[in-house]
Design a protein around this motif. Structure first.
Motif, PDB file in Angstrom:
ATOM      1  N   ARG A  50      44.670  34.531  33.644  1.00 45.22           N
ATOM      2  CA  ARG A  50      44.776  33.338  34.477  1.00 45.22           C
ATOM      3  C   ARG A  50      45.719  32.341  33.801  1.00 45.22           C
ATOM      4  NH1 ARG A  50      43.437  34.198  39.029  1.00 45.22           N
ATOM      5  NH2 ARG A  50      41.339  34.911  38.445  1.00 45.22           N
ATOM      6  N   ASN A 154      37.028  31.814  37.433  1.00 48.60           N
ATOM      7  CA  ASN A 154      37.538  32.737  38.447  1.00 48.60           C
ATOM      8  C   ASN A 154      37.963  34.040  37.776  1.00 48.60           C
ATOM      9  OD1 ASN A 154      38.761  34.042  40.547  1.00 48.60           O
ATOM     10  ND2 ASN A 154      40.206  32.396  41.053  1.00 48.60           N
ATOM     11  N   ASP A 156      38.285  36.984  39.324  1.00 45.42           N
ATOM     12  CA  ASP A 156      38.788  37.914  40.332  1.00 45.42           C
ATOM     13  C   ASP A 156      40.258  38.189  40.022  1.00 45.42           C
ATOM     14  OD1 ASP A 156      39.678  39.331  42.512  1.00 45.42           O
ATOM     15  OD2 ASP A 156      39.018  37.869  44.011  1.00 45.42           O
ATOM     16  N   ASN A 157      40.551  39.400  39.534  1.00 47.35           N
ATOM     17  CA  ASN A 157      41.923  39.661  39.116  1.00 47.35           C
ATOM     18  C   ASN A 157      42.881  39.911  40.287  1.00 47.35           C
ATOM     19  OD1 ASN A 157      41.232  42.251  39.903  1.00 47.35           O
ATOM     20  ND2 ASN A 157      41.460  43.171  37.871  1.00 47.35           N
ATOM     21  N   GLN A 158      42.361  39.899  41.516  1.00 48.56           N
ATOM     22  CA  GLN A 158      43.226  39.982  42.694  1.00 48.56           C
ATOM     23  C   GLN A 158      43.559  38.597  43.252  1.00 48.56           C
ATOM     24  OE1 GLN A 158      44.506  43.039  43.729  1.00 48.56           O
ATOM     25  NE2 GLN A 158      43.542  43.575  41.778  1.00 48.56           N
ATOM     26  N   ASP A 159      42.930  37.583  42.680  1.00 47.16           N
ATOM     27  CA  ASP A 159      43.130  36.213  43.147  1.00 47.16           C
ATOM     28  C   ASP A 159      44.284  35.589  42.370  1.00 47.16           C
ATOM     29  OD1 ASP A 159      42.984  33.563  43.935  1.00 47.16           O
ATOM     30  OD2 ASP A 159      40.792  33.483  43.850  1.00 47.16           O
ATOM     31  N   MET A 161      45.162  32.546  42.314  1.00 47.15           N
ATOM     32  CA  MET A 161      44.924  31.140  42.053  1.00 47.15           C
ATOM     33  C   MET A 161      45.035  30.852  40.548  1.00 47.15           C
ATOM     34  SD  MET A 161      41.522  29.031  43.208  1.00 47.15           S
ATOM     35  CE  MET A 161      41.728  29.561  44.913  1.00 47.15           C
ATOM     36  N   VAL A 172      47.932  28.158  45.841  1.00 46.73           N
ATOM     37  CA  VAL A 172      47.103  28.843  46.829  1.00 46.73           C
ATOM     38  C   VAL A 172      46.228  27.841  47.566  1.00 46.73           C
ATOM     39  CG1 VAL A 172      45.254  30.551  47.135  1.00 46.73           C
ATOM     40  CG2 VAL A 172      47.126  31.004  45.526  1.00 46.73           C
ATOM     41  N   THR A 173      45.736  26.845  46.828  1.00 48.23           N
ATOM     42  CA  THR A 173      44.849  25.836  47.412  1.00 48.23           C
ATOM     43  C   THR A 173      45.592  24.895  48.340  1.00 48.23           C
ATOM     44  OG1 THR A 173      43.446  25.920  45.461  1.00 48.23           O
ATOM     45  CG2 THR A 173      43.235  23.980  46.856  1.00 48.23           C
ATOM     46  N   THR A 185      41.591  23.383  40.782  1.00 44.42           N
ATOM     47  CA  THR A 185      40.697  24.535  40.902  1.00 44.42           C
ATOM     48  C   THR A 185      39.864  24.740  39.642  1.00 44.42           C
ATOM     49  OG1 THR A 185      42.441  25.982  40.035  1.00 44.42           O
ATOM     50  CG2 THR A 185      42.299  25.745  42.440  1.00 44.42           C
ATOM     51  N   PRO A 209      36.102  27.183  42.012  1.00 46.47           N
ATOM     52  CA  PRO A 209      36.161  28.589  42.415  1.00 46.47           C
ATOM     53  C   PRO A 209      35.781  29.519  41.259  1.00 46.47           C
ATOM     54  CG  PRO A 209      38.105  27.421  43.197  1.00 46.47           C
ATOM     55  CD  PRO A 209      37.376  26.472  42.306  1.00 46.47           C
TER      56      PRO A 209
END
Length: 538
Positions: A50, A154, A156-159, A161, A172-173, A185, A209
């Motif tokens: 991230r 967060n 989620d490695n597909q996100d 953000m 993204v937000t 975020t 998130p």
């Protein structure tokens, strides 16, 4: 007893013996078929990273770095682009300072590209921002360790953000570019040193998130050196080219972490502040200024993704070698120089990037690079021993060898003392860091021995010499020219004298096992070893 009865008795005894043998044999007979075991596991290696962007528009603090929250190594790069437009008092429309750029189309923003040798000076279209904005690269505080941050919630490695805190706005937000819309975020107000040791954050709700868990503040990696351009990276000694610091390809603007980012690690800061200059603060009217942060993360087996053609710029020629070095954890000692057996002249060698221990061939002689002594001076040593030379005769033979050197090499040689103050220490008086007689650990008990370190002496004479006991000790160990006992041997596993005397009639040498000894008499000369001339060159 009749013969028939004797035979009957003999048969009976044989039967009893057979029965006893069967009983005894049965006691030890053993069979163990199909003893089995299975050791297995199913493990999913999950990459995850991230980009963190902490920004506060009031204090102008801006921290940009990358966290690896997964369980496999990552390679990371970040590119910054800028946009600025002005509107004078009474005007209706804003005017961008770079033609063709549009505020709400970040793909048109100007990629931050520094000059080849100075990150603080932008070039080409990016130069327009030098007047109005100062970017502070890296993180350095006198007397302080690395900063602290709050790990991302967060996972989620597909996100795509980012962990945007304070006035930072995740793309993204919100794609707003109005200078006021919130888009955070991640917790924190974006000010400098917001997080510190012992802090924690409970994300129940969730507030931000990601997972509803409590995280403790963690520490960024300490930067090993300030961010630099890839040309500056190329000038580093080869043993320092991989490490915890940022390298910017000034041709494309991409900033690369110069190491694999291991699981649970977080880079040092690429950017620490974005401050407006006095020129910006005296613009008559109003202005808008923004920075776009683009982060890309890959697993180390995908370096070709970072080498793919850039739509607008050309990667630096050294980028492929840089990425390969990060992928493998090191770069070849002779990178940027001829190979160890390539016979070249001095002007074809770049000593400043040589790693200790590098083997090279110059004007017909092969050498091992020992150390950078600063000021452009470099200590080297002949890789092969000149054999069958006694300690008593070494100075004569050293001078003879020096006189045969190529004049271009002699022109590089720096002066050393005409007469070394060596002191003397018997073999039995020296104690060792290990039983292999690797490095003495009590040289300080012998001040003359410890002080006998070879350096340039301007009043001395350019010449070859022999290393001292203190020299060999200094040059032995991790990251030095002699990382192990075998590296201390001359080529062909030859032993060699050093200049330090031992007890009366004895002298110190490196034996054929790489050990330091002073148990041989000074008149010893054999074909298995001899002398090994060093030089200080400039």
């Amino acid at each position: 007893m009749t013969p028939e009865k004797k035979n009957q008795r003999r048969l009976r005894n044989l039967a009893l013996l057979s029965l006893l043998l069967l009983l005894v044999g049965g006691t030890f007979a053993f069979q163990a078929f199909n003893q089995r075991a299975i050791n297995d596991r199913i493990r999913e290696n999950i990459p995850g990273g991230r980009v963190h962007d902490y920004y506060n528009r009031d204090t102008e603090n801006k921290d940009v770095f990358v966290e690896n929250y997964g369980n496999v190594p990552l390679m990371a790069r970040i590119r910054l682009s800028e946009f600025m437009e002005k509107r004078s008092t009474g005007d209706t429309d804003f005017t961008p300072i770079v033609n063709g750029t549009i505020r709400d189309q970040v793909d048109t923003w100007t990629v931050m590209r520094p000059s080849e040798n100075n990150l603080n000076i932008r070039v080409d279209d990016s130069a327009a921002f030098n007047t109005y904005s100062n970017l502070t690269f890296g993180w350095s505080r006198s007397g302080q360790d690395a900063p602290w941050f709050m790990p991302t919630f967060n996972r989620d490695n597909q996100d795509l953000m980012t962990a945007a805190a304070g006035h930072a706005r995740d793309w993204v937000t919100s794609t707003a570019t109005d200078g006021v819309t919130d888009g955070a975020t991640h917790p924190g107000d974006g000010t400098d040193a917001y997080w510190s040791s012992g802090d924690s954050f409970d994300n129940s709700g969730p507030v931000w998130p990601g997972e509803e868990v409590t995280h403790d503040a963690a520490q960024n990696l300490q930067q090993e050196r300030a961010p630099m351009t890839i040309s500056q990276w190329a000038a580093l000694p080869n043993n320092l080219k991989v490490g915890n610091f940022w390298v910017i390809d000034h041709q494309t603007g991409w900033a690369y972490w110069a190491n694999q980012l291991q699981a649970g690690e977080t880079t040092s800061y690429l950017l620490d502040a974005a401050e407006m200059t006095a020129a910006a603060n005296t613009i008559p009217g109003e202005y808008y200024y923004g920075i776009h942060v683009d982060g890309q993360l890959i697993s180390p087996d995908r370096i070709n993704d970072f080498l793919a053609a850039d739509a607008n710029f050309t990667h630096h020629d050294d980028l492929s070698d840089f990425l390969t070095a990060v992928q493998t954890g090191s770069i070849d000692n002779n990178w940027g120089n001829p190979g160890p057996d390539d016979n070249v002249q001095p002007d074809q060698i770049n000593f400043s990037i040589m790693a200790p221990g590098t083997i090279f061939t110059m004007a017909g002689e092969q050498y091992r690079y020992l150390e950078n002594q600063g000021g452009g001076n470099h200590l080297i040593i002949r890789n092969h021993a000149i054999v069958n030379v006694s300690w008593n005769n070494q100075n004569t033979r050293l001078n003879q060898w020096y006189d045969t050197l190529d004049p271009e090499v002699q022109a590089m040689v720096q002066p050393v003392s005409d007469s070394f103050v060596t002191g003397a220490v018997p073999d039995a008086d020296v104690t060792w860091s290990d039983p292999a007689r690797w490095v003495p650990n009590n040289l300080d008990n012998f001040p003359e021995i410890a002080a006998d370190v070879t350096t340039v002496v301007s009043t001395g004479t350019p010449r070859a010499f022999a290393l001292s006991l203190a020299d060999v000790a200094r040059l032995s160990g991790p990251g030095t020219a002699f990382t192990g006992r075998l590296e201390r041997l001359a080529a062909d596993n030859a032993w060699w004298w050093i200049r330090t005397p031992g007890a009366s009639g004895y002298a110190w040498l490196i034996n054929t096992h790489g050990r330091l000894l002073a148990t041989e008499e000074v008149g010893l000369s054999r074909l298995s070893g001899g002398i090994r001339p060093p030089l200080i060159v400039h």
